[in-house]
Design an enzyme around this catalytic site. Structure first.
Site, PDB file in Angstrom:
ATOM      1  CE  LYS A 158      39.222  48.109  38.011  1.00 28.65           C
ATOM      2  NZ  LYS A 158      37.267  47.477  38.150  1.00 28.65           N
ATOM      3  CD  GLN A 177      36.245  47.139  42.212  1.00 31.32           C
ATOM      4  OE1 GLN A 177      36.830  47.699  40.740  1.00 31.32           O
ATOM      5  NE2 GLN A 177      37.248  45.964  42.099  1.00 31.32           N
ATOM      6  CG  ASP A 195      33.263  44.406  34.401  1.00 35.12           C
ATOM      7  OD1 ASP A 195      35.103  45.089  34.122  1.00 35.12           O
ATOM      8  OD2 ASP A 195      33.208  45.230  35.507  1.00 35.12           O
TER       9      ASP A 195
END
Ligand code: NDP
Length: 304
Positions: free
Chosen positions: A68, A112, A135
């Protein structure tokens, strides 16, 4: 060309499926995003900023976070990774999230997953400001996805989960018209199966969702014109379970004993029957990161 032998026929049919490269598509999208982001400092005074929180040192998570970071650097998105020890208490994580929420220079926040056992995932996700939830896992954003009929492009007010967004982009890039198609999704997770089902529904597909209690999976997958498989079971879908001419999207990532990555679809037996198929690796995976970049940019623009 005259086809005379059975071997030749099989050979040609194996290569009849279009192999849909998420890697290629994501590279070209990233180039477009980089050009767009390059204009932001002049237009908005700064570049978008993504903050990633990594708790612990799970090797897969460390790799994902590194990928990322690299992708952000490639397109000019500022990125900060906050690395916290495995033993981090929930309240400490929540305090970090609150600080990022309050920081006007941060546009997107990603935690994460998975988190260590002492931290409740939903509590952490709920703590993220809804407008910074890149997300799309915040319950209010999930509810928004299930309420609304179409994904508002190009700047959705709230983010939809990255992998499903990437899958729809991939299917459309293959020139597949989703409208009216019979779509079957294998898997019903919050991250992939459920949101991709809703996005397919938004595109006016007729959607069937399968899971581990589904009876006679093969008879359902054989009815699919578009088949999305996100079960986490290597080679769950074999050639006899796929209709000729189907569009097959393999989301699965399974590490084989040989250390290589394998999908949920048995590529060798399915490719000869499918019209379009994604490889693993290099299919859905790169699109997921691409969607994260797009979600970050969307959050940035929405906050101007
Ligand atoms: P989950 O384990 O959360 O969900 C798996 C789903 O598959 C469940 O709904 C489960 O059913 C269903 N399932 C499992 N076995 C079967 C079976 N034999 N028949 C039918 N359904 C079955 O996984 P995720 O959705 O998070 O991930 C799925 C896969 O996709 C994994 O391999 C993961 O690594 C990969 N992945 C890849 C991404 C990418 O960017 N390429 C991103 C995210 C995930 P039930 O609900 O009944 O348990």
């Amino acid at each position: 060309m005259i086809i005379t032998t059975r071997e030749d026929t099989i050979f040609l049919r194996i290569f009849a499926a279009v192999i849909l490269s998420g890697k290629q598509l994501s590279d070209s999208i990233k180039a477009e995003l980089a050009a767009e982001v390059a204009l932001f400092p002049e237009r908005y005074g700064r570049a978008p900023h993504l903050a990633v929180i990594l708790v612990g040192e799970d090797p897969a998570s460390v790799t994902y976070v590194r990928n990322k970071e690299r992708a952000c650097e490639k397109v000019g998105i500022q990125n900060t990774t906050i690395r916290l020890p495995e033993t981090t208490a929930e309240e400490d994580l929540l305090a970090r999230i609150a600080a990022l929420n309050a920081d006007p220079g941060v546009d997107g926040i990603l935690i994460q997953l998975p988190l260590p056992a002492q931290i409740d995932e939903l509590t952490a996700i709920k703590a993220i400001a809804r407008e910074k939830d890149v997300d799309g896992f915040h319950p209010e954003n999930v509810a928004a996805l299930w309420r609304r009929r179409t994904e508002p492009e190009p700047n959705p007010q709230y983010c939809v989960p990255c992998t499903p967004r990437g899958i729809i982009r991939l299917i459309k890039a293959a020139g597949v018209d989703i409208e009216g198609k019979r779509a079957v999704v294998v898997g019903r997770s919050n991250i992939v199966g459920l949101p991709v089902s809703k996005l397919l529904l938004n595109e006016n597909a007729t959607v069937t969702i399968c899971h581990s209690h589904t009876r006679d999976l093969a008879s359902i997958t054989r009815s699919a014109e578009i088949l999305v498989v996100a079960a986490g079971q290597r080679a769950l879908i074999t050639g006899d379970m796929v209709a000729p001419g189907a569009v097959v999207i393999d989301v699965g990532i399974n590490r084989g004993e040989d250390g290589r990555l394998y999908g949920d679809v048995d590529f060798e037996s399915v490719a000869p029957k499918a019209a379009v198929i994604t490889p693993v690796p290099g299919g859905v995976g790169p699109m997921t990161i691409c969607s994260l970049l797009e979600n970050t940019i969307d959050c940035f623009i929405n906050r101007q």
